[in-house]
Motif scaffolding. Structure first.
Motif, short mmCIF file in Angstrom:
data_model
loop_
_atom_site.label_atom_id
_atom_site.label_comp_id
_atom_site.label_asym_id
_atom_site.label_seq_id
_atom_site.Cartn_x
_atom_site.Cartn_y
_atom_site.Cartn_z
N GLU A 1 0.87 -1.17 0.00
CA GLU A 1 0.00 0.00 0.00
C GLU A 1 0.91 1.22 0.00
O GLU A 1 2.02 1.16 0.51
CB GLU A 1 -0.88 -0.02 1.24
CG GLU A 1 -1.91 -1.15 1.22
CD GLU A 1 -2.88 -1.09 2.38
OE1 GLU A 1 -2.68 -0.20 3.25
OE2 GLU A 1 -3.79 -1.89 2.42
N PRO A 2 0.51 2.34 -0.53
CA PRO A 2 -0.84 2.70 -0.98
C PRO A 2 -1.00 2.66 -2.50
O PRO A 2 -1.56 3.56 -3.08
CB PRO A 2 -0.95 4.14 -0.47
CG PRO A 2 0.46 4.67 -0.72
CD PRO A 2 1.39 3.51 -0.51
N TYR B 1 -2.30 1.54 -6.15
CA TYR B 1 -3.44 0.96 -6.86
C TYR B 1 -3.09 0.96 -8.35
O TYR B 1 -3.08 2.01 -8.99
CB TYR B 1 -4.71 1.75 -6.59
CG TYR B 1 -5.16 1.62 -5.15
CD1 TYR B 1 -5.97 0.56 -4.75
CD2 TYR B 1 -4.74 2.53 -4.18
CE1 TYR B 1 -6.37 0.42 -3.42
CE2 TYR B 1 -5.13 2.39 -2.86
CZ TYR B 1 -5.94 1.34 -2.48
OH TYR B 1 -6.32 1.19 -1.17
N ARG C 1 -10.22 -1.59 -5.39
CA ARG C 1 -10.85 -0.29 -5.61
C ARG C 1 -11.17 -0.05 -7.09
O ARG C 1 -10.42 -0.45 -7.97
CB ARG C 1 -9.94 0.85 -5.11
CG ARG C 1 -9.71 0.86 -3.61
CD ARG C 1 -10.97 1.24 -2.86
NE ARG C 1 -10.75 1.30 -1.43
CZ ARG C 1 -10.91 0.28 -0.58
NH1 ARG C 1 -11.30 -0.90 -1.07
NH2 ARG C 1 -10.69 0.41 0.70
N GLY D 1 -13.14 4.19 -5.38
CA GLY D 1 -11.91 4.96 -5.31
C GLY D 1 -12.12 6.35 -5.88
O GLY D 1 -13.20 6.93 -5.74
N GLN E 1 -11.99 11.04 -3.12
CA GLN E 1 -10.87 11.45 -3.94
C GLN E 1 -11.34 11.82 -5.35
O GLN E 1 -12.21 11.17 -5.92
CB GLN E 1 -9.83 10.33 -4.01
CG GLN E 1 -9.17 10.08 -2.66
CD GLN E 1 -8.14 8.99 -2.73
OE1 GLN E 1 -8.22 8.07 -3.55
NE2 GLN E 1 -7.15 9.05 -1.87
N LEU F 1 -3.20 12.84 -3.57
CA LEU F 1 -3.49 11.74 -4.48
C LEU F 1 -2.60 11.87 -5.70
O LEU F 1 -2.48 12.95 -6.29
CB LEU F 1 -4.97 11.78 -4.91
CG LEU F 1 -5.39 10.88 -6.08
CD1 LEU F 1 -5.28 9.41 -5.69
CD2 LEU F 1 -6.81 11.21 -6.54
N SER G 1 4.99 8.31 -3.06
CA SER G 1 4.19 7.71 -2.00
C SER G 1 4.52 8.26 -0.62
O SER G 1 3.72 8.13 0.31
CB SER G 1 4.38 6.19 -2.00
OG SER G 1 5.71 5.83 -1.68
N ARG H 1 -1.25 10.18 -0.14
CA ARG H 1 -1.88 9.13 0.65
C ARG H 1 -2.16 7.89 -0.18
O ARG H 1 -2.07 6.77 0.31
CB ARG H 1 -3.19 9.66 1.26
CG ARG H 1 -2.97 10.69 2.35
CD ARG H 1 -4.26 10.94 3.11
NE ARG H 1 -5.34 11.36 2.23
CZ ARG H 1 -6.22 12.32 2.54
NH1 ARG H 1 -6.11 12.95 3.69
NH2 ARG H 1 -7.18 12.64 1.72
N THR H 2 -2.52 8.09 -1.44
CA THR H 2 -2.74 6.97 -2.34
C THR H 2 -2.15 7.29 -3.70
O THR H 2 -2.15 8.44 -4.13
CB THR H 2 -4.24 6.64 -2.50
OG1 THR H 2 -4.95 7.83 -2.82
CG2 THR H 2 -4.81 6.05 -1.23
N CYS H 3 -1.66 6.25 -4.37
CA CYS H 3 -1.02 6.41 -5.66
C CYS H 3 -1.66 5.45 -6.65
O CYS H 3 -1.66 4.23 -6.44
CB CYS H 3 0.47 6.10 -5.56
SG CYS H 3 1.39 7.16 -4.41
N TRP H 4 -2.20 6.00 -7.73
CA TRP H 4 -2.85 5.21 -8.76
C TRP H 4 -2.04 5.26 -10.05
O TRP H 4 -1.48 6.30 -10.40
CB TRP H 4 -4.25 5.77 -9.04
CG TRP H 4 -5.29 5.31 -8.08
CD1 TRP H 4 -5.39 5.64 -6.74
CD2 TRP H 4 -6.38 4.44 -8.35
NE1 TRP H 4 -6.48 5.02 -6.19
CE2 TRP H 4 -7.11 4.27 -7.16
CE3 TRP H 4 -6.82 3.78 -9.50
CZ2 TRP H 4 -8.24 3.48 -7.08
CZ3 TRP H 4 -7.95 2.99 -9.43
CH2 TRP H 4 -8.65 2.84 -8.23
#
Length: 248
Positions: free
Chosen positions: A9-10, A12, A72, A109, A140, A186, A218, A222-225
């Motif tokens: 994580e984080p 995706y 997600r 997501g 997000q 994000l 990262s 908080r989150t990486c897509w």
């Protein structure tokens, strides 16, 4: 076994849609629907069909029930909002869309706002649109502008104010479009394939560079897509799996 649960994580990582091309079918083993097989191997997917047509809440509920905990979906905002109405007078279609996608529940997501290449930046329109969006949705939100006027400091300030991440895209319409912008909480990367959009595969070195970008970012996001959209010749699925392996 769910392979991606060994990932870190984080992150995706996924593709635009959950189609499984023949050349990569062996990498998505087991019984079940394409979505069920896909979700055992990759932790995220981008729903693009929502751009073209609405889906009933029951459909989103069924998709959410088909994937393991932690998976997600990102969902593309309808073209009626972005292309037909060009961010103006969108209350009714936006409320309808949000009512549909909330049926994903915990599997929802980011929502993706992809703008048409012809849509120039207008301060008043952007402020009103993202302000109204944020009044209705506190999850997000990512935006992929495709006109060069969106890559100045004024647009960056509006996106940051409303907690909207600007997509890092390839191919990039201007050099700044290749780098993430807007809200830093994000990171959302969309790789469409280059030089031939939707078709071309990325080299091993390019996949490695994407992995390094995700790992470096990262620390603050908080989150990486990262979504591979080079699906026309079936390249995306294999490249997403390759990227996920490198992130481990």
């Amino acid at each position: 076994m769910i392979e991606w649960r060994r990932s870190l994580e984080p992150f995706y990582v996924g593709t635009a849609g959950w189609g499984i091309p023949k050349q990569h079918a062996g990498s998505f083993p087991g019984e079940g629907s394409h979505l069920e097989r896909y979700a055992r191997c990759l932790p995220a997917v981008e729903i693009n069909s929502s751009f073209y047509r609405p889906h009933r809440p029951a459909t989103y509920e069924r998709w959410a029930a088909s994937v393991p905990s932690g998976f997600r979906f990102s969902v593309k905002v309808p073209r009626e909002i972005t292309h037909t109405r060009q961010l103006l007078n969108v209350t009714e279609p936006l409320d309808r869309f949000l009512g549909e996608v909330r049926a994903l529940g915990a599997a929802l997501g980011p929502l993706l706002v992809q703008l048409p290449p012809s849509l120039r930046y207008d301060q008043a329109v952007a402020e009103r649109f993202f302000g109204d969006f944020r009044e209705r949705f506190d999850g997000q939100l990512a935006c992929e502008p495709r006109h060069e006027s969106w890559f100045g400091d004024a647009a960056e300030a509006v996106l940051t104010k409303h907690l909207v991440a600007r997509v890092a895209a390839d191919p990039a319409v201007v050099p700044r479009a290749a780098r993430p912008g807007g809200w830093s909480g994000l990171l959302y990367i969309r790789l469409h394939g280059s030089p031939k959009v939707y078709y071309s595969a990325y080299s091993s070195d390019e996949v490695e560079a994407t992995a390094r970008c995700l790992l470096a970012t990262s620390a603050k996001a908080r989150t990486c897509w990262c979504i591979y959209d080079n699906t026309a010749a079936g390249e995306a699925a294999g490249q997403a799996l390759d990227l996920l392996r490198r992130l481990r």
